[in-house]
Design a protein around this motif. Structure first.
Motif, short mmCIF file in Angstrom:
data_model
loop_
_atom_site.label_atom_id
_atom_site.label_comp_id
_atom_site.label_asym_id
_atom_site.label_seq_id
_atom_site.Cartn_x
_atom_site.Cartn_y
_atom_site.Cartn_z
N PRO A 203 15.20 11.16 -0.05
CA PRO A 203 14.36 11.26 -1.25
C PRO A 203 14.76 10.26 -2.32
O PRO A 203 15.91 9.86 -2.42
CB PRO A 203 14.62 12.69 -1.72
N GLY A 204 13.80 9.88 -3.12
CA GLY A 204 14.09 9.06 -4.29
C GLY A 204 14.49 9.94 -5.46
O GLY A 204 14.42 11.16 -5.38
N PRO A 205 14.88 9.34 -6.57
CA PRO A 205 15.29 10.14 -7.73
C PRO A 205 14.09 10.77 -8.43
O PRO A 205 12.96 10.28 -8.34
CB PRO A 205 15.96 9.09 -8.63
N VAL A 206 14.34 11.87 -9.13
CA VAL A 206 13.31 12.51 -9.94
C VAL A 206 12.97 11.60 -11.11
O VAL A 206 13.86 11.02 -11.74
CB VAL A 206 13.78 13.89 -10.44
N ASP A 207 11.69 11.46 -11.42
CA ASP A 207 11.24 10.55 -12.46
C ASP A 207 10.55 11.34 -13.58
O ASP A 207 9.35 11.61 -13.51
CB ASP A 207 10.27 9.53 -11.86
N PRO A 208 11.30 11.73 -14.64
CA PRO A 208 10.70 12.54 -15.71
C PRO A 208 9.52 11.87 -16.40
O PRO A 208 8.57 12.55 -16.79
CB PRO A 208 11.87 12.74 -16.69
N LEU A 209 9.57 10.55 -16.55
CA LEU A 209 8.47 9.87 -17.22
C LEU A 209 7.17 10.00 -16.43
O LEU A 209 6.09 10.18 -17.01
CB LEU A 209 8.81 8.39 -17.44
N SER A 210 7.25 9.94 -15.11
CA SER A 210 6.05 10.11 -14.29
C SER A 210 5.49 11.51 -14.43
O SER A 210 4.26 11.71 -14.42
CB SER A 210 6.38 9.82 -12.82
N VAL A 211 6.37 12.49 -14.56
CA VAL A 211 5.93 13.87 -14.78
C VAL A 211 5.13 13.97 -16.07
O VAL A 211 4.03 14.56 -16.12
CB VAL A 211 7.13 14.84 -14.80
#
Length: 505
Positions: A203-211
């Protein structure tokens, strides 16, 4: 290492995938029961909490609105953290908040509870569909499992009006939310035993900005649609639309620029994938929009009890289940594009029946129209979900499931926001209030048919009768308008499906 991570879940899943599927049906049933029960509980909620027309729409809309914004992030998160883990967290939270929603003292509290339910609901649905993608690797078995998954929505919708009708006739409206407790407890107990864990091995890292960008795209869009029907195009609506478009563009650009995007937007360059997502969205749009007005018509115009209204719709919901399972057999001989195109065409015919019947339409005609609609939705939902899932490798099933579920919930919120708002606008435009009402009564009766019915109960017969007659005629004028629009949209959807899905095997 990659094979080690994936082999254990596969071996365990192969022993009892159908038992695991049975457990996964519980949250599916719950969500569909909740949506249908809420539609039938609207008159009782209107009388108990006295919401405005906008608040009534938000009680329905806030759940799919928040859910639509969070499904892609939660689907991506399930690929990273584990689909079963997120499913159980979502199940626990959904059950607790549903119990709180049952005791909401006012419309604002109920709207807030529904929004929080959506946060946990966003953890449930992508997890169920992505776990199915990993449980069933054989295409025929997977398609059958997806048909059962889609039928679970219909079964819950069929169960919801009957059980909900019984509850609403014997208990307060809040009892419909307490259904979550007995439905979800078996999932929380049996899920860790029967459902194997699975996740993306790389998996890639969680992206808060995309959320945040996903939320900023969906929320202003639906708010703008709702407000546009109520007040027309003004500065607020224009601003919301601009924010939605700008956020959507920024979201797409960010996904294209990241090595491990939260959502692989390049999937939408594939005509079959895009066509399947649109078929999914528009078929649900038709179902939810139809249920929004038919549930109120049966109770507030025809004068049926919630239980009786629910029973009127059961044949159509049973047909939805049968059509979904039958579609699995049909695509062995007929191209999926043809089946989906015909299914969307049936949706159009259903709306046209209601529109052509006019104010003379009977409950039998509504039942017949809903049977046609159920056949179309059942087939279109099953096959479009299968086409979406089969377009991606198993490790990315959570993200693909999230796209499918986002289309489903976006269709749900748009079905209510567009058709519901237009119906309310037509109601307010055509309503003629009798003299002798107070300002408060005028305001309440002008908001919704449920409000007019509640006001009529406070008035003498000489004033109540003309108010109810005018309110019911105004409501049916809105039904005719929205049915005509629904028929046209379904024809457009059928044309899109025919052109985009022809390459599907």
């Amino acid at each position: 290492m990659h094979s080690a991570l994936e082999s254990s879940p596969t071996r365990r899943a192969a022993r009892s995938p159908w038992a695991a599927l049975a457990v996964l049906m519980l949250p599916v049933l719950l969500v569909s029961v909740d949506n249908t029960v809420l539609s039938f509980a609207l008159p009782a909620i209107s009388e108990a909490l006295a919401p405005t027309g906008q608040q009534l729409l938000w009680i329905v809309d806030v759940y799919p609105l928040v859910l639509a914004g969070l499904l892609v992030p939660m689907g991506s998160l399930s690929d990273r953290l584990g689909r079963r883990r997120l499913l159980l967290i979502g199940g626990t939270g959904f059950t607790l908040v549903s119990a709180l929603a049952a005791f909401s003292p006012d419309p604002a509290a109920l709207i807030a509870a529904r929004a929080l339910m959506a946060v946990f609901g966003a953890m449930l649905m992508p997890s169920t569909l992505s776990l199915i993608r990993n449980l069933f690797t054989d295409p025929t078995q997977r398609r059958t499992a997806i048909a059962i998954w889609a039928a679970g929505f219909s079964a819950g919708a069929a169960l919801g009006p009957v059980v909900g009708g019984f509850l609403l006739e014997h208990f307060a409206w809040g009892s419909v939310f307490l259904l979550a407790v007995p439905v979800m407890l078996p999932l929380l107990v049996l899920g860790p035993v029967l459902i194997p864990e699975s996740k993306d091995p790389a998996p890639g890292p969680v992206d808060p900005l995309s959320v945040l960008l996903a939320l900023a795209t969906m929320t202003p869009l639906v708010f703008a649609i709702k407000t546009l029907a109520a007040t027309g195009l003004d500065a607020l609506v224009a601003t919301c639309l601009l924010v939605s478009v700008a956020s959507g563009v920024a979201f797409v650009r960010r996904q294209l620029s990241r090595p491990s995007p939260m959502l692989d937007v390049t999937l939408f360059t594939r005509p079959v994938f895009t066509g399947a997502v649109l078929a999914n969205l528009l078929s649900v749009f038709s179902l939810v929009g139809f249920l929004y007005f038919v549930s109120q018509h049966l109770q507030l115009v025809s004068g049926r009890s919630p239980m009786e209204a629910g029973l009127v719709l059961v044949p159509g919901l049973v047909v939805t289940i049968i059509a979904g399972l039958l579609a699995v057999r049909l695509v062995r001989r007929i191209a999926p594009a043809t089946v989906i195109t015909v299914a969307l065409g049936l949706n159009s015919v259903a709306f046209a029946l209601v529109a052509l019947a006019g104010s003379s339409g009977s409950d039998l005609l509504l039942l017949s129209a809903f049977v046609l609609l159920g056949a179309g939705v059942g087939a279109a939902e099953t096959l479009s979900n299968d086409l979406i899932l089969s377009a991606v490798p198993a490790p990315k099933a959570g993200a693909a499931s999230a796209i499918s579920e986002t289309a489903y919930e976006t269709g749900a919120v748009l079905g209510t926001a567009v058709l519901g708002s237009l119906l309310n606008l037509a109601y307010r435009t055509h309503l003629q209030l009798p003299t002798g009402l107070t300002d408060a009564q005028n305001a309440t009766a002008s908001e919704t048919l449920g409000g007019a019915t509640a006001v009529a109960g406070e008035l003498p017969e000489a004033v109540a009768a003309p108010l109810l007659d005018s309110a019911r005629q105004a409501f049916d004028s809105g039904v005719l308008l929205t049915s005509g629009i629904g028929a046209v949209l379904m024809v457009i959807a059928a044309v899109i499906a025919h052109r985009t899905l022809r390459a599907a095997a």
